[in-house]
Write a protein that holds these residues in place. Structure first.
Motif, PDB file in Angstrom:
ATOM      1  N   VAL A  46      68.838  29.862  18.477  1.00 15.36           N
ATOM      2  CA  VAL A  46      69.204  28.713  19.235  1.00 15.36           C
ATOM      3  C   VAL A  46      68.646  28.652  20.612  1.00 15.36           C
ATOM      4  O   VAL A  46      68.643  27.573  21.041  1.00 15.36           O
ATOM      5  CB  VAL A  46      71.048  29.134  19.426  1.00 15.36           C
ATOM      6  CG1 VAL A  46      71.533  27.886  20.434  1.00 15.36           C
ATOM      7  CG2 VAL A  46      71.301  29.272  17.945  1.00 15.36           C
ATOM      8  N   VAL A  47      68.390  29.728  21.177  1.00 18.93           N
ATOM      9  CA  VAL A  47      67.682  29.477  22.721  1.00 18.93           C
ATOM     10  C   VAL A  47      66.336  30.148  22.589  1.00 18.93           C
ATOM     11  O   VAL A  47      66.213  31.214  21.908  1.00 18.93           O
ATOM     12  CB  VAL A  47      68.580  30.206  23.735  1.00 18.93           C
ATOM     13  CG1 VAL A  47      69.826  29.515  23.832  1.00 18.93           C
ATOM     14  CG2 VAL A  47      68.759  31.689  23.540  1.00 18.93           C
ATOM     15  N   ASN A  48      65.725  29.858  23.652  1.00 18.59           N
ATOM     16  CA  ASN A  48      64.408  30.477  23.926  1.00 18.59           C
ATOM     17  C   ASN A  48      64.271  30.929  25.282  1.00 18.59           C
ATOM     18  O   ASN A  48      64.969  30.471  26.355  1.00 18.59           O
ATOM     19  CB  ASN A  48      63.145  29.623  23.320  1.00 18.59           C
ATOM     20  CG  ASN A  48      62.994  28.355  23.837  1.00 18.59           C
ATOM     21  OD1 ASN A  48      63.571  28.171  24.882  1.00 18.59           O
ATOM     22  ND2 ASN A  48      62.737  27.248  23.069  1.00 18.59           N
ATOM     23  N   GLU A  49      63.115  31.327  26.008  1.00 17.99           N
ATOM     24  CA  GLU A  49      62.716  31.727  27.137  1.00 17.99           C
ATOM     25  C   GLU A  49      62.969  30.371  28.212  1.00 17.99           C
ATOM     26  O   GLU A  49      63.590  30.365  29.368  1.00 17.99           O
ATOM     27  CB  GLU A  49      61.529  32.445  27.532  1.00 17.99           C
ATOM     28  CG  GLU A  49      61.307  32.994  28.895  1.00 17.99           C
ATOM     29  CD  GLU A  49      60.033  33.759  28.883  1.00 17.99           C
ATOM     30  OE1 GLU A  49      59.234  33.423  29.775  1.00 17.99           O
ATOM     31  OE2 GLU A  49      59.889  34.606  28.183  1.00 17.99           O
TER      32      GLU A  49
ATOM     33  N   ALA B 228      68.105  37.368  24.118  1.00 16.39           N
ATOM     34  CA  ALA B 228      68.089  36.281  24.704  1.00 16.39           C
ATOM     35  C   ALA B 228      69.228  35.365  24.447  1.00 16.39           C
ATOM     36  O   ALA B 228      69.670  34.825  25.630  1.00 16.39           O
ATOM     37  CB  ALA B 228      66.771  35.381  24.364  1.00 16.39           C
ATOM     38  N   GLU B 229      69.686  35.376  23.362  1.00 21.41           N
ATOM     39  CA  GLU B 229      71.030  34.518  23.128  1.00 21.41           C
ATOM     40  C   GLU B 229      72.101  35.138  23.681  1.00 21.41           C
ATOM     41  O   GLU B 229      73.200  34.183  24.367  1.00 21.41           O
ATOM     42  CB  GLU B 229      71.118  34.428  21.701  1.00 21.41           C
ATOM     43  CG  GLU B 229      70.003  33.583  20.834  1.00 21.41           C
ATOM     44  CD  GLU B 229      70.319  33.610  19.256  1.00 21.41           C
ATOM     45  OE1 GLU B 229      69.880  32.752  18.667  1.00 21.41           O
ATOM     46  OE2 GLU B 229      70.809  34.699  18.788  1.00 21.41           O
ATOM     47  N   ILE B 230      72.489  36.388  23.809  1.00 20.46           N
ATOM     48  CA  ILE B 230      73.664  36.893  24.507  1.00 20.46           C
ATOM     49  C   ILE B 230      73.508  36.762  25.928  1.00 20.46           C
ATOM     50  O   ILE B 230      74.546  36.305  26.789  1.00 20.46           O
ATOM     51  CB  ILE B 230      74.167  38.477  24.034  1.00 20.46           C
ATOM     52  CG1 ILE B 230      74.993  38.813  24.742  1.00 20.46           C
ATOM     53  CG2 ILE B 230      72.978  39.287  24.554  1.00 20.46           C
ATOM     54  CD1 ILE B 230      76.559  38.092  23.928  1.00 20.46           C
ATOM     55  N   LEU B 231      72.078  36.967  26.422  1.00 14.99           N
ATOM     56  CA  LEU B 231      71.889  36.491  28.064  1.00 14.99           C
ATOM     57  C   LEU B 231      72.244  35.065  28.215  1.00 14.99           C
ATOM     58  O   LEU B 231      73.010  34.899  29.252  1.00 14.99           O
ATOM     59  CB  LEU B 231      70.773  36.902  28.224  1.00 14.99           C
ATOM     60  CG  LEU B 231      70.006  36.740  29.608  1.00 14.99           C
ATOM     61  CD1 LEU B 231      70.907  37.726  30.426  1.00 14.99           C
ATOM     62  CD2 LEU B 231      68.784  37.122  29.812  1.00 14.99           C
TER      63      LEU B 231
END
Length: 589
Positions: free
Chosen positions: A9-12, A348-351
Motif C-alpha cells: 500500500v505504501v512505499n518509501e 514500511a506499512e506499519i510505520l
C-alpha cells in the motif's frame, strides 16, 4: 474490505511525503485537502489488510477539530492471509449511529473535545486514547458557545437515566454538579460501551492550573467519585517540554532524569496492588528512573494490562497529542512485532500507519515541537531499540537469550540520524546551552528496595499511610517520594558529560543489511525457518527503526543544518555520511 498481503500500500516515497507534510503543517479536520484525504485513504487500506472495521465521519471536525476526518472503529481481526471469512457477511458489531451520537454527547467532558476513541484492537479488547477531563471553565465555555451557535437548542439531548443516576446533592462549596454530571455521565457511558474498565493517566498534575485557575481535571481527583467503577492508574510521565532536555543531551535518554521537585508536579504514581506486584517492578523508586527506564516500565505495565485484563484500556495525558501518541504508537508497534496486531503489514506499512494515524491525524504539532526542540516524536521511534527483548512480548517464549537481548540491541550499528557520542561531547564541552533548561536534569540514586506489597481491608474508606506509601480505598498503592528527599549529585553537568562520553560496544560484523532483513520481515508473520523465534521481534522493530531513521534524516535532517547556533547541523551531516545515508554530492538517499 481486505487486501492481499502481497499488495504493498505504501512505499518509501509515501513515507517521505507524509513526513514532509507533517513537519510543516498541523492537521485540522476542517482544513481538508486532497493530500490529507490521500493519507486517510492509505490508512483505511492498511487497516483493511487485517481488520473488519466501521468508519465514523468527522468530516469538518464537527466531533473534534484535531481528530481524523474518518474515525476507524476496529471490530475484529481477519485471518493471517488478510482474506475475509464467513464473518464478512455478519452485520457490524456496533450501532455506528449510536456510537457517534455518544461521542458527540460526551465530547465536552474532555479537554479540547478530545473524547474517548478506540484506536487499537488486541484480542478483542480496545486500546483507546483521549484527552483528560475538562475543568469547569472549559465545560461551561464550550457548552455555552455550542448553545449560542445552535440557536438556543442543545445539540446533546439530555439522557435522563444518566443524569438521574449520577446526580447528587450539590456540596456547599460547589453548584456545578448538574452540568458536570451530564457530560461526565455521557463520558462514562461511552467508556462502558467500548468495554473499557482501566484508565491510565500520564499527567504530572492532579489538575492542570493556569493563572490560578483549574483548566483541566482528571478521573483520579473527581470529587464526586463518578469514575469509582473504573480501575484508575496514575502514571506521571514528563511532558513534551522535557524532550528539549532529551535533544540537548545528545538525543540520549540514558541517564537523563526528570526533576520531580518542581512545584507543579503533584500527582503520585498509583497502581492497584495486585497489578504492581504481578509486574515484578519496584514501583517505589520510579522517581529514580531515567527517561529510558520509566518509559520501558510504563510500557511493560500497559502491555501487562492488555495481556492479563479482560477488557479495554484508556491512555491519556492532558491534551492527548504528545505523551498519548508516544505510548499508543509504541503499543501498536510492539503488538505488531509480536504479530498480535496488523499482522499483514510490512515494516514500511506499519510505520506509515502509526505516523499518519497515531500522530498526524490525531493532532500532534510536529512543526511546533521541532521548532522548540521538543523531540518527543523522534524519541518514540528511536526508543524501539530499547524494547526489542521478549520482556516486552505478549507471546510466551524461552527466556534463555533474554539476558543478552539489550546488549545486542545497543551494539548493532544502524542508520542513526542524530548525534554520535564524540561529536556530542565536543558540542557539550563548547556550550552550556544544553544545561540551562527550565527543567533540571538530575542524577538520582537508584538504590533498589524490595517489591512493595500491601494488603488492606477493602472496606476502609480512609487512606492509611506507611512512610511514603499510601494504600487507597480502592486497593491501589500510591508511591509518594517527598521532593526534599530526592538526591542530587553536586554536579549534574558532570554526570551528563560523562554519560555522553562513556564507552560504546563495538558493532557486530554479522549485522544483516536492511534489504536482507526486509526479505524476511516485510510480509505477514509467517516465520521463516532460518529466523530464530526469539529474534523475530527484534528484527521487525529494528527494521521499522532503520526505515524511520532513513526517511527522517532525508526529510528533517537538512533542517538541522540550517541551525548553526545549535551546532547540530554539522554533527548530523557527519554521522549520516558515516552510516552511508548521504551521497557524495550531499544528497540524502
Amino acid at each position: 474490505m481486505g487486501e492481499s498481503q502481497g499488495a504493498a500500500v505504501v512505499n518509501e516515497t509515501d513515507l517521505r511525503q507524509i513526513l514532509d507534510h507533517f513537519s510543516k503543517t498541523q492537521y485540522r479536520a476542517r482544513d481538508g485537502s486532497s493530500k490529507v484525504e490521500g493519507f486517510e485513504r492509505k490508512c483505511l487500506a492498511l487497516f483493511a489488510k487485517d481488520y473488519k472495521y466501521s468508519v465514523i465521519l468527522n468530516s469538518n471536525g464537527e466531533l473534534c477539530g484535531h481528530y481524523p476526518g474518518k474515525l476507524v472503529v476496529l471490530e475484529y481481526m481477519l485471518g493471517t492471509d488478510g482474506l475475509l471469512g464467513e464473518r464478512d457477511h455478519v452485520e457490524s458489531m456496533y450501532d455506528v449511529a449510536k456510537l457517534r451520537e455518544m461521542m458527540c454527547r460526551s465530547r465536552f467532558a474532555r479537554c479540547r473535545e478530545r473524547f474517548v476513541m478506540p484506536v487499537i484492537l488486541c484480542d478483542g479488547k480496545h486500546i483507546c486514547r483521549s484527552a483528560t477531563l475538562s475543568g469547569g471553565p472549559e465545560i461551561y465555555g464550550r457548552s455555552g458557545f455550542n448553545y449560542f451557535f445552535s440557536g438556543g437548542e442543545s445539540a446533546e439531548p439530555e439522557d435522563e437515566e444518566t443524569f438521574t443516576s449520577l446526580s447528587r446533592s450539590p456540596s456547599t462549596s460547589s453548584n456545578d454538579w448538574p452540568l458536570f454530571d451530564r457530560y461526565r455521565g455521557q463520558d462514562i457511558k461511552l467508556l462502558k460501551m467500548l468495554s473499557v474498565t482501566t484508565v491510565c493517566d500520564l499527567m504530572l498534575e492532579n489538575k492542570k492550573v493556569k493563572f490560578g485557575v483549574n483548566v483541566t481535571s482528571s478521573e483520579k481527583v473527581d470529587k464526586e467519585h463518578r469514575y469509582s467503577d473504573f480501575c484508575l492508574l496514575s502514571l506521571p510521565y514528563p511532558g513534551c517540554e522535557f524532550f528539549k532536555d532529551f535533544r540537548d543531551n545528545g538525543f540520549n535518554g540514558v541517564n537523563l532524569f526528570f526533576d520531580w521537585s518542581q512545584d507543579f508536579v503533584d500527582a503520585d504514581l498509583s497502581i492497584p496492588d495486585r497489578v504492581a506486584t504481578a509486574t515484578g517492578i519496584d514501583w517505589h523508586v520510579y522517581r529514580s528512573w531515567d527517561l529510558v527506564r520509566i518509559t520501558q516500565n510504563y510500557l511493560k505495565l500497559l502491555l501487562f494490562l492488555i495481556k492479563d485484563g479482560d477488557s479495554g484500556v484508556l491512555v491519556h495525558c492532558i491534551s492527548g497529542w504528545d505523551r498519548t501518541p508516544l505510548f499508543i504508537s509504541l503499543l501498536r508497534l510492539s503488538l505488531w512485532a509480536d504479530c498480535k496486531a496488523h499482522a499483514n503489514l510490512s515494516a514500511a506499512e506499519i510505520l506509515y500507519l502509526t505516523i499518519a494515524y497515531d500522530w498526524l491525524l490525531f493532532g500532534h504539532n510536529l512543526c511546533d515541537r521541532l521548532g522548540k526542540g521538543e523531540d518527543v516524536f523522534f524519541f518514540c521511534f528511536n526508543f524501539l531499540k530499547h524494547i526489542t527483548s521478549d520482556d516486552f512480548s505478549l507471546i510466551q517464549r524461552s527466556r534463555r537469550h533474554r539476558a543478552s537481548s539489550r546488549a545486542d540491541s545497543e551494539s548493532c550499528l544502524e542508520p542513526m540520524v542524530l548525534l554520535d557520542l564524540e561529536e556530542s561531547r565536543k558540542h557539550k564541552l563548547g556550550s552550556n546551552s544544553s544545561l540551562s533548561s527550565n527543567i533540571s536534569i538530575t542524577s538520582i540514586s537508584s538504590t533498589s528496595s524490595p517489591i512493595l506489597t500491601s494488603v488492606q481491608d477493602s472496606s476502609s474508606k480512609e487512606e492509611t499511610r506507611n512512610g511514603d506509601i499510601h494504600q487507597t480505598s480502592n486497593g491501589a498503592v500510591r508511591y509518594n517520594v517527598p521532593k526534599s528527599s530526592i538526591h542530587r549529585p553536586e554536579s549534574a553537568k558532570q554526570t551528563i558529560i560523562q554519560s555522553a562520553t562513556s564507552p560504546v560496544a563495538v558493532p557486530r560484523s554479522c549485522r544483516r543489511s536492511s534489504a536482507d532483513m526486509a526479505k524476511s520481515t516485510s510480509s505477514a508473520c509467517g516465520r521463516p525457518e532460518h529466523i530464530p523465534e526469539e529474534s523475530l521481534r527484534k528484527q521487525r522493530l529494528d527494521q521499522v527503526r532503520m526505515e524511520f531513521n532513513k526517511i527522517y534524516s532525508s526529510v528533517i535532517g537538512p533542517r538541522y543544518a540550517m541551525e548553526p547556533s545549535t551546532g547540530l547541523g554539522s554533527v548530523i551531516g557527519s554521522l549520516v555520511t558515516k552510516v552511508g545515508l548521504k551521497g557524495g554530492r550531499g544528497q540524502y538517499v
